[in-house]
Design an enzyme around this catalytic site. Structure first.
Site, PDB file in Angstrom:
ATOM      1  N   ARG A 185      27.785   6.123   2.906  1.00  0.00           N
ATOM      2  CA  ARG A 185      27.277   6.268   1.569  1.00  0.00           C
ATOM      3  C   ARG A 185      26.407   7.445   1.714  1.00  0.00           C
ATOM      4  NH1 ARG A 185      23.172   1.939   1.175  1.00  0.00           N
ATOM      5  NH2 ARG A 185      22.790   3.529  -0.716  1.00  0.00           N
TER       6      ARG A 185
ATOM      7  N   SER B 199      23.288   8.194   1.056  1.00  0.00           N
ATOM      8  CA  SER B 199      21.792   8.260   1.083  1.00  0.00           C
ATOM      9  C   SER B 199      21.442   9.283   2.555  1.00  0.00           C
ATOM     10  CB  SER B 199      21.252   6.973   1.268  1.00  0.00           C
ATOM     11  OG  SER B 199      21.496   6.253   2.125  1.00  0.00           O
TER      12      SER B 199
ATOM     13  N   LYS C 112      23.007  -5.518   8.884  1.00  0.00           N
ATOM     14  CA  LYS C 112      22.116  -6.477   7.932  1.00  0.00           C
ATOM     15  C   LYS C 112      22.416  -6.340   6.682  1.00  0.00           C
ATOM     16  CE  LYS C 112      18.019  -3.988   6.689  1.00  0.00           C
ATOM     17  NZ  LYS C 112      16.332  -4.134   6.406  1.00  0.00           N
ATOM     18  N   ASP C 113      23.271  -5.340   6.170  1.00  0.00           N
ATOM     19  CA  ASP C 113      23.605  -5.285   4.884  1.00  0.00           C
ATOM     20  C   ASP C 113      25.113  -5.991   4.638  1.00  0.00           C
ATOM     21  OD1 ASP C 113      21.267  -3.995   4.277  1.00  0.00           O
ATOM     22  OD2 ASP C 113      22.049  -2.163   4.358  1.00  0.00           O
TER      23      ASP C 113
ATOM     24  N   THR D 226       7.438  -4.422  -1.221  1.00  0.00           N
ATOM     25  CA  THR D 226       8.992  -4.502  -0.480  1.00  0.00           C
ATOM     26  C   THR D 226       9.631  -5.175  -1.678  1.00  0.00           C
ATOM     27  OG1 THR D 226      10.124  -5.834   1.197  1.00  0.00           O
ATOM     28  CG2 THR D 226       8.251  -6.950   0.299  1.00  0.00           C
TER      29      THR D 226
ATOM     30  N   LEU E 222      13.306 -10.462  -0.168  1.00  0.00           N
ATOM     31  CA  LEU E 222      12.740 -11.722  -0.205  1.00  0.00           C
ATOM     32  C   LEU E 222      12.336 -12.428   1.217  1.00  0.00           C
ATOM     33  CD1 LEU E 222      12.531 -13.791  -2.524  1.00  0.00           C
ATOM     34  CD2 LEU E 222      14.753 -14.659  -2.036  1.00  0.00           C
ATOM     35  N   ARG E 223      13.154 -12.031   2.359  1.00  0.00           N
ATOM     36  CA  ARG E 223      12.698 -12.508   3.348  1.00  0.00           C
ATOM     37  C   ARG E 223      11.196 -11.932   3.932  1.00  0.00           C
ATOM     38  NH1 ARG E 223      12.664  -9.564   7.830  1.00  0.00           N
ATOM     39  NH2 ARG E 223      13.770  -7.623   6.839  1.00  0.00           N
ATOM     40  N   ARG E 224      11.053 -10.646   3.580  1.00  0.00           N
ATOM     41  CA  ARG E 224       9.592 -10.129   4.046  1.00  0.00           C
ATOM     42  C   ARG E 224       8.772 -10.574   3.203  1.00  0.00           C
ATOM     43  NH1 ARG E 224      12.442  -4.034   4.177  1.00  0.00           N
ATOM     44  NH2 ARG E 224      13.119  -3.993   6.498  1.00  0.00           N
TER      45      ARG E 224
ATOM     46  N   ARG F  45      11.632  -0.484  -4.281  1.00  0.00           N
ATOM     47  CA  ARG F  45      12.996  -0.204  -4.137  1.00  0.00           C
ATOM     48  C   ARG F  45      13.286   1.163  -3.957  1.00  0.00           C
ATOM     49  NH1 ARG F  45      13.245  -4.484  -7.656  1.00  0.00           N
ATOM     50  NH2 ARG F  45      14.612  -6.166  -6.879  1.00  0.00           N
ATOM     51  N   GLY F  46      14.432   1.698  -3.600  1.00  0.00           N
ATOM     52  CA  GLY F  46      14.755   3.041  -3.547  1.00  0.00           C
ATOM     53  C   GLY F  46      15.094   3.379  -2.129  1.00  0.00           C
ATOM     54  N   ASN F  47      15.281   4.690  -1.825  1.00  0.00           N
ATOM     55  CA  ASN F  47      15.603   5.204  -0.497  1.00  0.00           C
ATOM     56  C   ASN F  47      14.212   5.331   0.052  1.00  0.00           C
ATOM     57  OD1 ASN F  47      18.328   5.889  -0.968  1.00  0.00           O
ATOM     58  ND2 ASN F  47      18.019   7.876  -1.521  1.00  0.00           N
ATOM     59  N   VAL F  48      14.204   5.403   1.614  1.00  0.00           N
ATOM     60  CA  VAL F  48      13.092   5.343   2.426  1.00  0.00           C
ATOM     61  C   VAL F  48      12.170   6.557   2.150  1.00  0.00           C
ATOM     62  CG1 VAL F  48      12.523   5.697   4.834  1.00  0.00           C
ATOM     63  CG2 VAL F  48      14.508   4.339   4.478  1.00  0.00           C
TER      64      VAL F  48
ATOM     65  N   THR G  21      11.708   7.800  -1.270  1.00  0.00           N
ATOM     66  CA  THR G  21      11.279   7.190  -2.370  1.00  0.00           C
ATOM     67  C   THR G  21      10.046   6.233  -1.989  1.00  0.00           C
ATOM     68  OG1 THR G  21      13.310   7.317  -3.225  1.00  0.00           O
ATOM     69  CG2 THR G  21      11.806   6.176  -4.446  1.00  0.00           C
ATOM     70  N   ARG G  22      10.580   5.422  -1.006  1.00  0.00           N
ATOM     71  CA  ARG G  22       9.354   4.156  -0.930  1.00  0.00           C
ATOM     72  C   ARG G  22       8.122   4.794  -0.346  1.00  0.00           C
ATOM     73  NH1 ARG G  22      13.058  -0.890   1.077  1.00  0.00           N
ATOM     74  NH2 ARG G  22      14.852  -0.409  -0.030  1.00  0.00           N
TER      75      ARG G  22
ATOM     76  N   CYS H  59      21.951 -11.974   1.864  1.00  0.00           N
ATOM     77  CA  CYS H  59      20.990 -11.220   1.649  1.00  0.00           C
ATOM     78  C   CYS H  59      19.737 -11.477   0.693  1.00  0.00           C
ATOM     79  CB  CYS H  59      21.027  -9.808   1.633  1.00  0.00           C
ATOM     80  SG  CYS H  59      21.864  -9.339  -0.033  1.00  0.00           S
TER      81      CYS H  59
HETATM   82  N1  PBG Z   1      17.844  -2.544   2.887  1.00  0.00           N
HETATM   83  C1  PBG Z   1      18.205  -1.414   3.060  1.00  0.00           C
HETATM   84  C2  PBG Z   1      18.319  -1.059   4.609  1.00  0.00           C
HETATM   85  N2  PBG Z   1      19.472  -1.417   5.672  1.00  0.00           N
HETATM   86  C3  PBG Z   1      19.168  -1.057   6.697  1.00  0.00           C
HETATM   87  C4  PBG Z   1      17.900  -0.665   7.034  1.00  0.00           C
HETATM   88  C5  PBG Z   1      17.329  -0.097   8.220  1.00  0.00           C
HETATM   89  C6  PBG Z   1      18.378   0.110   9.175  1.00  0.00           C
HETATM   90  C7  PBG Z   1      18.629  -1.015   9.964  1.00  0.00           C
HETATM   91  O1  PBG Z   1      18.087  -2.211   9.886  1.00  0.00           O
HETATM   92  O2  PBG Z   1      19.864  -1.192  10.607  1.00  0.00           O
HETATM   93  C8  PBG Z   1      17.467  -0.591   5.618  1.00  0.00           C
HETATM   94  C9  PBG Z   1      16.130  -0.172   5.356  1.00  0.00           C
HETATM   95  C10 PBG Z   1      14.743  -0.828   5.292  1.00  0.00           C
HETATM   96  O3  PBG Z   1      15.157  -2.081   5.290  1.00  0.00           O
HETATM   97  O4  PBG Z   1      13.679  -0.385   5.707  1.00  0.00           O
END
Ligand code: PBG
Length: 325
Positions: free
Chosen positions: A31, A33, A95-96, A137, A140-142, A159-162, A164-165, A251
């Site tokens: 992707r 990003s 994790k995605d 954040t 939901l898990r966090r 939300r958004g890219n790292v 942006t956050r 997720c």
């Molecule tokens: N949800 C988006 C996402 N997917 C993977 C990561 C981080 C890299 C990883 O876990 O390998 C992130 C960003 C985050 O959660 O801060």
């Protein structure tokens, strides 16, 4: 869309430019990003073969769409590119990646795992935060685990890219935000804060691990990925994914898990946390077994969590059993 060739040449992949090399370069999909690109480059380098990065743009990557797009959507766009033979390998944050893969695709291998923990950016610890602090954040898990530890916190969507956050935190919209350590590390971003102990916030299944997805019948891509596979990360991922699959989680489920291999003892431990979305109740358990059977360990933990009421708790149906005092 292809990256300009110069971008790839800079990586100096072995064999690139070797005129005798009969095989075409491996096309690795990512992707657009910054995090996805950084991860794809890392994962591609680990394969140690000539490659090119192919950036797959999706409607989900438009800033507006990102607000509503689910993570599975990003994975699906890369999977489509695999099935249409536009790329040979898709690199994902494990994790995605949902439990079910499309027909004809397989997870081939993993790169070495980074720090799997979540980090609190903007504060030294959860205990350090003032009463009612605003935490950013969208997970939901966090959210569930933060509220389980500190019911007074105000968990707000972020939300958004790292990048942006982090800018939202600097803007003062939050007192602290939660991000994956792995993402910050791979982007090389300096941050102030601390990792959250896994006893307080257990990571998402697969967090910190990059996984290679390929076509099931692509012997070459399979062989290249398997040769570069990090066995510890792969074993841990198999256990964590087996747990998720057995609990039919996604997720959007407040389910956390962390497997750890101990190669000296040929042992594997797996810890799981399943909670109510509002953190008012949770079930936590840990099992240990042989590293030769990660799926069995995942299913065992799933059974134990299920017996302890995990399914009802995650639906928010059960009265608090372990409500924090
Ligand atoms: N949800 C988006 C996402 N997917 C993977 C990561 C981080 C890299 C990883 O876990 O390998 C992130 C960003 C985050 O959660 O801060």
């Amino acid at each position: 869309m292809r990256e300009p060739p110069t971008a790839n040449r800079a990586t100096d992949s072995p064999g690139a430019g070797d005129r005798r090399a009969a095989k075409p370069r491996l096309r690795i999909g990512t992707r657009p990003s910054p995090l996805a690109r950084a991860q794809a480059r890392l994962a591609a380098e680990a394969l140690g073969c000539p490659y090119e990065l192919v950036v797959i743009r999706t409607t989900g990557d438009e800033p507006r769409a990102a607000v509503t797009a689910d993570k599975g959507r990003f994975v699906k766009e890369l999977e489509l590119a695999l099935l249409e033979r536009r790329i040979d390998v898709a690199v994902h944050s494990a994790k995605d990646v949902p439990s079910e893969l499309p027909r004809g695709l397989v997870l081939a291998a993993t790169a070495a795992r980074a720090d799997p923990r979540d980090v609190l950016v903007g504060a030294r610890s959860l205990a350090d935060l003032p009463a009612g602090a605003r935490i950013g954040t969208a997970s939901l898990r966090r959210r569930a685990q933060l509220l389980a530890a500190r019911p007074d916190l105000r968990v707000l969507a972020l939300r958004g890219n790292v990048d942006t956050r982090l800018s939202r935190l600097r803007d003062g919209r939050f007192d602290a935000i939660v991000l994956a350590a792995a993402g910050l590390e791979r982007l090389g971003i300096a941050w102030e804060g601390a990792p959250i102990p896994t006893s307080q916030v257990l990571p998402a299944p697969g967090q910190g691990t990059l996984v290679y997805e390929v076509r099931a019948d692509d012997e070459r891509a399979l062989a290249l990925c398997r040769a570069a596979c990090d066995r510890l990360a792969w074993t841990e991922l198999r256990a964590e994914r087996a747990l998720v699959a057995a609990l039919e989680a996604s997720c959007d489920t407040p389910l956390a898990a962390l497997a750890r291999c101990d190669p000296d003892r040929a042992a594997l431990s797996l810890e799981g946390w399943a909670g109510a979305p509002d953190g008012s109740a949770w079930v936590r358990d840990r099992v240990e077994g042989r590293d030769a059977e990660p799926e069995a360990l995942g299913r065992l933990l799933a059974e134990r969590l299920r017996s302890a009421g995990a399914i009802e708790v995650m639906r928010g149906e059960q009265p608090p059993e372990h409500a924090p005092a």
